[in-house]
Design a protein around this motif. Sequence first.
Motif, PDB file in Angstrom:
ATOM      1  N   THR A  17       0.835  -1.098   0.049  1.00  0.00           N
ATOM      2  CA  THR A  17       0.025   0.005   0.127  1.00  0.00           C
ATOM      3  C   THR A  17       0.836   1.098   0.169  1.00  0.00           C
ATOM      4  O   THR A  17       0.311   2.306  -0.122  1.00  0.00           O
ATOM      5  CB  THR A  17      -0.984  -0.161   1.252  1.00  0.00           C
ATOM      6  N   ASP A  18       2.230   1.043   0.051  1.00  0.00           N
ATOM      7  CA  ASP A  18       3.007   2.326   0.165  1.00  0.00           C
ATOM      8  C   ASP A  18       4.289   2.309  -0.907  1.00  0.00           C
ATOM      9  O   ASP A  18       4.514   1.241  -1.255  1.00  0.00           O
ATOM     10  CB  ASP A  18       3.654   2.626   1.371  1.00  0.00           C
ATOM     11  N   ASN A  19       4.712   3.321  -1.151  1.00  0.00           N
ATOM     12  CA  ASN A  19       5.840   3.576  -2.132  1.00  0.00           C
ATOM     13  C   ASN A  19       7.069   2.717  -1.976  1.00  0.00           C
ATOM     14  O   ASN A  19       7.828   2.107  -2.587  1.00  0.00           O
ATOM     15  CB  ASN A  19       6.219   4.976  -2.520  1.00  0.00           C
ATOM     16  N   TRP A  20       7.297   2.504  -0.545  1.00  0.00           N
ATOM     17  CA  TRP A  20       8.475   1.916   0.109  1.00  0.00           C
ATOM     18  C   TRP A  20       8.522   0.517  -0.455  1.00  0.00           C
ATOM     19  O   TRP A  20       9.562  -0.164  -0.862  1.00  0.00           O
ATOM     20  CB  TRP A  20       8.733   1.873   1.549  1.00  0.00           C
ATOM     21  N   ARG A  21       7.302  -0.180  -0.361  1.00  0.00           N
ATOM     22  CA  ARG A  21       7.129  -1.515  -0.814  1.00  0.00           C
ATOM     23  C   ARG A  21       7.146  -1.808  -2.197  1.00  0.00           C
ATOM     24  O   ARG A  21       7.705  -2.864  -2.508  1.00  0.00           O
ATOM     25  CB  ARG A  21       5.696  -2.331  -0.021  1.00  0.00           C
ATOM     26  N   TRP A 173       2.782   3.087  11.332  1.00  0.00           N
ATOM     27  CA  TRP A 173       3.316   3.125  10.221  1.00  0.00           C
ATOM     28  C   TRP A 173       2.612   4.020   9.153  1.00  0.00           C
ATOM     29  O   TRP A 173       3.214   4.415   8.213  1.00  0.00           O
ATOM     30  CB  TRP A 173       3.709   2.013   9.302  1.00  0.00           C
ATOM     31  N   GLU A 174       1.411   4.254   9.381  1.00  0.00           N
ATOM     32  CA  GLU A 174       0.446   5.190   8.376  1.00  0.00           C
ATOM     33  C   GLU A 174       0.210   6.384   9.019  1.00  0.00           C
ATOM     34  O   GLU A 174       0.057   6.538  10.023  1.00  0.00           O
ATOM     35  CB  GLU A 174      -0.709   4.370   7.799  1.00  0.00           C
ATOM     36  N   LYS A 175       0.037   7.528   7.835  1.00  0.00           N
ATOM     37  CA  LYS A 175      -0.221   8.861   8.125  1.00  0.00           C
ATOM     38  C   LYS A 175      -1.233   8.982   9.004  1.00  0.00           C
ATOM     39  O   LYS A 175      -1.441   9.530  10.069  1.00  0.00           O
ATOM     40  CB  LYS A 175      -0.303   9.713   7.049  1.00  0.00           C
ATOM     41  N   ASN A 199       8.584   6.879  10.459  1.00  0.00           N
ATOM     42  CA  ASN A 199       8.920   6.688   8.761  1.00  0.00           C
ATOM     43  C   ASN A 199       8.350   8.110   8.451  1.00  0.00           C
ATOM     44  O   ASN A 199       7.834   8.864   9.269  1.00  0.00           O
ATOM     45  CB  ASN A 199       8.211   5.467   8.291  1.00  0.00           C
ATOM     46  N   ARG A 201       6.249   8.562   5.881  1.00  0.00           N
ATOM     47  CA  ARG A 201       4.800   8.994   5.955  1.00  0.00           C
ATOM     48  C   ARG A 201       4.126   9.540   7.022  1.00  0.00           C
ATOM     49  O   ARG A 201       3.268  10.446   7.011  1.00  0.00           O
ATOM     50  CB  ARG A 201       4.026   7.568   5.528  1.00  0.00           C
ATOM     51  N   ASP A 225      13.405   6.327   5.913  1.00  0.00           N
ATOM     52  CA  ASP A 225      12.837   5.674   4.659  1.00  0.00           C
ATOM     53  C   ASP A 225      13.867   6.476   3.555  1.00  0.00           C
ATOM     54  O   ASP A 225      14.484   5.772   3.025  1.00  0.00           O
ATOM     55  CB  ASP A 225      11.258   5.653   4.169  1.00  0.00           C
TER      56      ASP A 225
END
Length: 328
Positions: A17-21, A173-175, A199, A201, A225
């Motif tokens: 669900t995120d750009n890092w992954r 981890w999420e905003k 991180n 985000r 990150d």
Amino acid sequence: EKQEQTYKIGFAQAMTTDNWREEMNRAMKVEASMHPDFNLQIKDAQNDVAKQIKQIEDFISKEVDVLIVSPIQSVPITPVIEKAMKAGIPTIVIDRKIEGSNYTAYVGANNIEIGKNAANYIVSNSKPNQEVELIEITGLQTSSPAFERSQGFHEVLAYHENTKIVATIAGDWEKTSVGDNLKSILDSVGSTDYIFAHNDRMAMGAWEIARSKNLEDSIQIIGVDGLFGPNGGIQLVKEDILTATVLYPTGGAEAIKLAVQLLEGDQIDKNNILNTVVIDEMNVDIMQNQFNKMNQQQNDIEQQQSVIREQITTYNSQTNLLKIMVGL
Ligand code: FRU
């Protein structure tokens, strides 16, 4: 003579669900594409532990040659990895860790060092007797990078009496895990000198709250990150939204390299620790240039690969035509 063989590499990704992954997956696919005899399959657990366990079990019953796992959480994912090991499948753990040491190899940056780097950055940017107040926003605490980043951060700050953590937010981890919590903390403490978010985000989320209170110029925010590209940490540092970010490389390419080495019978290290560095206004341009160059090279390689694929197709159809013509 060596027999033609295809090896199966199964990657159990925590979520995408995120750009890092996304970047981790992309790096794996690129690296795997350099080895046509290695077949990479990625399964996305969508941040659901039960789903990740099932996907790993699928890989076990498919008898993949190497399993790579980025565990969502440490404790619940440990037994199924032990199961894979018991079934004789070499298993590489990437980014987040499991409990114990029953796996073949680990690849990732040292998250304790990342926490220490963030704390040292704050300490070295403060005047000797300056009182420094901070807020820490952690990642999901049942995943190893969160408790390791905290551990390193606290270890360094413990030596500096002038620094004080006024509040800790248990993020995920999420905003979205930052907003209301940070708002009410700032309502009660007024402001703070630094925010360390585990991180980028969540760091971005913290900045949005700070701005809504006109505090964005007085609070310095540090993330982790340092992703390249739109909305990545590098851009956020360039735009002065973040004071700094600590680079956390995904390790995607390295994990595939390790899998390949394993299958080629090479000896590999159990711990494969990737480098990290603090990125701030002093080195952000250098970092961006490096990433630009790397990306350019990557694109060149991908283009060359597609040219080669086209040539192979042309060659194959011409060979077929030739065979028809000579009556084979
Ligand atoms: C991506 C992410 C990163 C963080 C890492 C920790 O899903 O949340 O932002 O650094 O996972 O495992």
